[in-house]
Design an enzyme around this catalytic site. Structure first.
Site, PDB file in Angstrom:
ATOM      1  N   HIS A 134     -45.999  26.392 106.837  1.00  0.00           N
ATOM      2  CA  HIS A 134     -47.230  26.261 105.886  1.00  0.00           C
ATOM      3  C   HIS A 134     -48.238  25.293 106.367  1.00  0.00           C
ATOM      4  O   HIS A 134     -48.629  24.441 105.733  1.00  0.00           O
ATOM      5  CB  HIS A 134     -46.663  25.950 104.667  1.00  0.00           C
ATOM      6  CG  HIS A 134     -47.353  26.405 103.724  1.00  0.00           C
ATOM      7  ND1 HIS A 134     -47.073  27.415 102.552  1.00  0.00           N
ATOM      8  CD2 HIS A 134     -48.773  26.079 103.113  1.00  0.00           C
ATOM      9  CE1 HIS A 134     -48.033  27.613 101.516  1.00  0.00           C
ATOM     10  NE2 HIS A 134     -48.848  26.999 102.021  1.00  0.00           N
ATOM     11  N   ARG A 157     -40.342  29.380  96.102  1.00  0.00           N
ATOM     12  CA  ARG A 157     -40.960  29.353  97.486  1.00  0.00           C
ATOM     13  C   ARG A 157     -41.273  28.087  97.915  1.00  0.00           C
ATOM     14  O   ARG A 157     -42.053  27.633  96.964  1.00  0.00           O
ATOM     15  CB  ARG A 157     -42.127  30.349  97.710  1.00  0.00           C
ATOM     16  CG  ARG A 157     -42.750  30.436  99.000  1.00  0.00           C
ATOM     17  CD  ARG A 157     -43.685  31.288  99.113  1.00  0.00           C
ATOM     18  NE  ARG A 157     -44.346  31.351 100.246  1.00  0.00           N
ATOM     19  CZ  ARG A 157     -45.676  31.158 100.818  1.00  0.00           C
ATOM     20  NH1 ARG A 157     -46.649  31.188  99.712  1.00  0.00           N
ATOM     21  NH2 ARG A 157     -45.783  31.287 102.183  1.00  0.00           N
ATOM     22  N   GLU A 206     -50.271  32.832 106.225  1.00  0.00           N
ATOM     23  CA  GLU A 206     -51.814  32.694 106.289  1.00  0.00           C
ATOM     24  C   GLU A 206     -52.098  32.472 107.792  1.00  0.00           C
ATOM     25  O   GLU A 206     -53.143  31.638 107.889  1.00  0.00           O
ATOM     26  CB  GLU A 206     -52.472  31.880 105.263  1.00  0.00           C
ATOM     27  CG  GLU A 206     -52.178  32.218 103.788  1.00  0.00           C
ATOM     28  CD  GLU A 206     -53.070  31.420 102.825  1.00  0.00           C
ATOM     29  OE1 GLU A 206     -53.043  31.796 101.741  1.00  0.00           O
ATOM     30  OE2 GLU A 206     -53.520  30.436 103.138  1.00  0.00           O
ATOM     31  N   ASN A 231     -50.818  36.807 100.259  1.00  0.00           N
ATOM     32  CA  ASN A 231     -51.372  36.041  99.331  1.00  0.00           C
ATOM     33  C   ASN A 231     -52.810  36.458  98.789  1.00  0.00           C
ATOM     34  O   ASN A 231     -53.519  36.777  99.721  1.00  0.00           O
ATOM     35  CB  ASN A 231     -51.620  34.502  99.745  1.00  0.00           C
ATOM     36  CG  ASN A 231     -50.236  33.918 100.155  1.00  0.00           C
ATOM     37  OD1 ASN A 231     -49.178  34.164  99.913  1.00  0.00           O
ATOM     38  ND2 ASN A 231     -50.387  32.395 101.048  1.00  0.00           N
ATOM     39  N   TYR A 280     -55.906  36.782  96.099  1.00  0.00           N
ATOM     40  CA  TYR A 280     -56.847  35.979  95.037  1.00  0.00           C
ATOM     41  C   TYR A 280     -58.211  36.690  94.865  1.00  0.00           C
ATOM     42  O   TYR A 280     -58.858  36.759  93.687  1.00  0.00           O
ATOM     43  CB  TYR A 280     -57.323  34.525  95.251  1.00  0.00           C
ATOM     44  CG  TYR A 280     -55.873  33.717  95.514  1.00  0.00           C
ATOM     45  CD1 TYR A 280     -55.574  33.021  94.321  1.00  0.00           C
ATOM     46  CD2 TYR A 280     -55.331  33.535  96.719  1.00  0.00           C
ATOM     47  CE1 TYR A 280     -54.435  32.331  94.465  1.00  0.00           C
ATOM     48  CE2 TYR A 280     -54.269  32.616  96.701  1.00  0.00           C
ATOM     49  CZ  TYR A 280     -53.673  32.019  95.596  1.00  0.00           C
ATOM     50  OH  TYR A 280     -52.630  31.139  95.391  1.00  0.00           O
ATOM     51  N   GLU A 290     -48.379  34.602  97.068  1.00  0.00           N
ATOM     52  CA  GLU A 290     -49.226  33.747  96.166  1.00  0.00           C
ATOM     53  C   GLU A 290     -50.098  34.509  95.397  1.00  0.00           C
ATOM     54  O   GLU A 290     -50.727  35.579  96.006  1.00  0.00           O
ATOM     55  CB  GLU A 290     -49.953  32.858  97.164  1.00  0.00           C
ATOM     56  CG  GLU A 290     -49.225  31.843  97.593  1.00  0.00           C
ATOM     57  CD  GLU A 290     -50.148  30.758  98.403  1.00  0.00           C
ATOM     58  OE1 GLU A 290     -51.157  30.635  97.878  1.00  0.00           O
ATOM     59  OE2 GLU A 290     -49.543  29.991  99.275  1.00  0.00           O
TER      60      GLU A 290
END
Length: 513
Positions: free
Chosen positions: A146, A102, A192, A333, A335, A406
């Protein structure tokens, strides 16, 4: 006394903290996953390329921000220098056994003026990188945006604060599709947008560093109560415009896929009460649903419309039709996982980390829900949160194809090459992904952040997520595989016999017969 940051920035900061985890004894093989499942690793242009002033590239908003003297002590002027070392890096990817890489394309490198003439050197670099990847059988997964755009567009009309950005972003995407689409099949339009809006226009940490008191830090210009909603609105319209362009002009010949990326958290209710369940749902709507609901249903979540009121832009009938269903996949993404406790009376914190309870009280944004949030100060491993997130997307958003774009584990810059904690983290989250797939989630791939140690947008070079260590003190920026690189390579190449042997060994160690 230090001012209090809006909670979402702190969510992001948590991803940069070093945490120790207990090891997991689960043995996985890639053959446990569906045959179509893609494994890869990623980076982004500004974070990995370097060469910011070479071969016609113009300054991006991140070049300006990192040299502004506000918040940043590092910059990515050199970064990991993939601009010059891409052949070496692709060889490492091949040795690792990646299916996909990516990457993103620097708008400033390809179109230094934001529009108009193509920079031939920039075009040559991306053609060379993409060709190198495809020559070695690695699928280039390209993110168009990005979180970086040419500073000239910021200076001219305020970037994503203006609807003009939609037109220029669409023209930029058109060039990328035309020049690279014969070799690129998967395009993520924007990375994002929810994080970008809150981090760059609410608290002012991320470029272009806009905010207003008392919500941001060191604010120079901006309006934290309005601008984040405007920016997300325009990024959604930009995505929809680009998706429409691709489907009308390129799909029949290139047969590619278009998606949008979301920074997605998971929030569980702290108790079995209805009020806590509603608090968890409000939090999810304000972070995940802010992006997903327009894509799937054509409008923002009802609780956002109620709480934000006139500050939340509305879609026209045409825009609703264009944005609804304007994706072939969703990029996630992920986390962080939290607990939520109802704060409708304003007395109790709304969000709690699942392992610790900090009593400090933070607000999302004045009257906006969810209000009053407890901020955790570490990032405990919570793979069940990813599984819950994937199954929630299946249930609440029609089970679209999903790529985890991610997920990764950050340690401090003095981490050992024997990064067993990272391996344990990856193993746990891969197990969670597999569980979700077995429960019906349409998850199609897992792309680890990150392939190399890079310039982290909040942590600079102080935090590292890479499978490969980069010696930023060495003029050659030497790459060295960490234990996690060897582990991931073995995982990707492991056959069923090896997996069974390891499984038997673990069972014997644990006393299971």
């Amino acid at each position: 006394m230090m001012k209090v940051a809006p909670v979402f920035l702190l969510f992001l900061l948590l991803a940069l903290r070093e945490v120790g985890y207990a090891q997991t004894n689960s043995v996985l093989s890639r053959k446990d996953f569906p045959p179509y499942f893609v494994f890869g690793a990623g980076s982004s242009a500004y974070q990995v390329e370097g060469a910011v002033s070479e071969d016609g590239r113009s300054p991006s908003i991140w070049d300006i921000a990192t040299h502004s003297g506000r918040f940043f002590v590092d910059n990515a002027d050199v970064a990991a220098d993939q601009y010059h070392k891409y052949m070496e890096d692709v060889k490492l990817m091949t040795d690792t056994g990646l299916d996909a890489y990516r990457m993103s394309i620097s708008w400033s490198r390809l179109l230094p003026n934001g529009r108009g003439a193509i920079n031939t050197k920039g075009l040559e670099y991306y053609n060379n990188l993409i060709n190198e990847l495809t020559d070695y059988g690695i699928d280039p997964r390209v993110t168009l945006y990005h979180l970086d755009h040419p500073q000239v567009l910021e200076d001219e009309y305020g970037g994503w604060l203006s609807p003009k950005m939609v037109e220029d972003f669409t023209a930029f995407a058109d060039i990328c599709f035309r020049e690279f689409g014969d070799r690129v099949s998967y395009w993520t339009t924007i990375n994002e947008p929810n994080v970008f809006a809150l981090g760059a226009y609410d608290n002012g940490f991320l470029a272009p560093q806009r905010c207003s008191e008392p919500f941001g830090f060191n604010c120079v210009a901006g309006n934290s109560t309005v601008e984040p909603y405007i920016v997300v609105h325009h990024t959604l319209l930009g995505h929809a415009s680009v998706a429409a362009l691709y489907r009308e002009k390129y799909l029949a010949k290139q047969h590619g896929w278009i998606g949008l990326n979301v920074y997605a958290i998971w929030v569980s209710p702290l108790s079995n009460s209805t009020s806590d369940a509603l608090a968890a749902q409000r939090t999810m709507d304000f972070y995940n649903g802010w992006i997903l609901s327009p894509l799937v249903f054509g409008d923002y979540p009802k609780c956002m419309k109620k709480n934000v009121g006139s500050r939340l832009p509305s879609f026209t009938e045409f825009q609703t039709k264009q944005i609804k269903g304007s994706f072939d996949f969703i990029g996630l993404n992920h986390y962080l996982t939290f607990y939520a406790e109802d704060n409708s009376n304003g007395q109790k914190p709304e969000v709690r980390d699942f392992s610790i309870d900090i009593s400090a009280n933070f607000t999302f944004r004045r009257e906006d829900a969810p209000s009053g949030q407890v901020v955790p100060f570490n990032m405990p491993k919570a793979p069940w949160g990813l599984q819950s997130l994937l199954e929630n997307i299946k249930q609440s958003y029609g089970n679209p194809p999903v790529f985890i774009e991610e997920n990764g584990y950050g340690q401090l810059n003095n981490e050992t090459l024997n990064d067993t904690a990272r391996v344990d983290y990856i193993t746990a989250y891969l197990n969670a992904t597999l569980n979700a797939i077995r429960n019906g989630s349409n998850t199609r791939g897992y792309i680890l952040w990150s392939f190399l140690d890079v310039f982290e947008l909040l942590g600079g070079y102080r935090q590292r997520y890479g499978l490969y260590h980069v010696d930023f003190e060495d003029e050659n920026l030497k790459r060295t595989p960490k234990y996690s690189a060897h582990w991931f390579s073995n995982f990707l190449k492991r056959n069923e016999k090896q997996a069974k042997i390891e499984k038997v060994g673990l069972e014997r160690e644990s006393g299971v017969e």
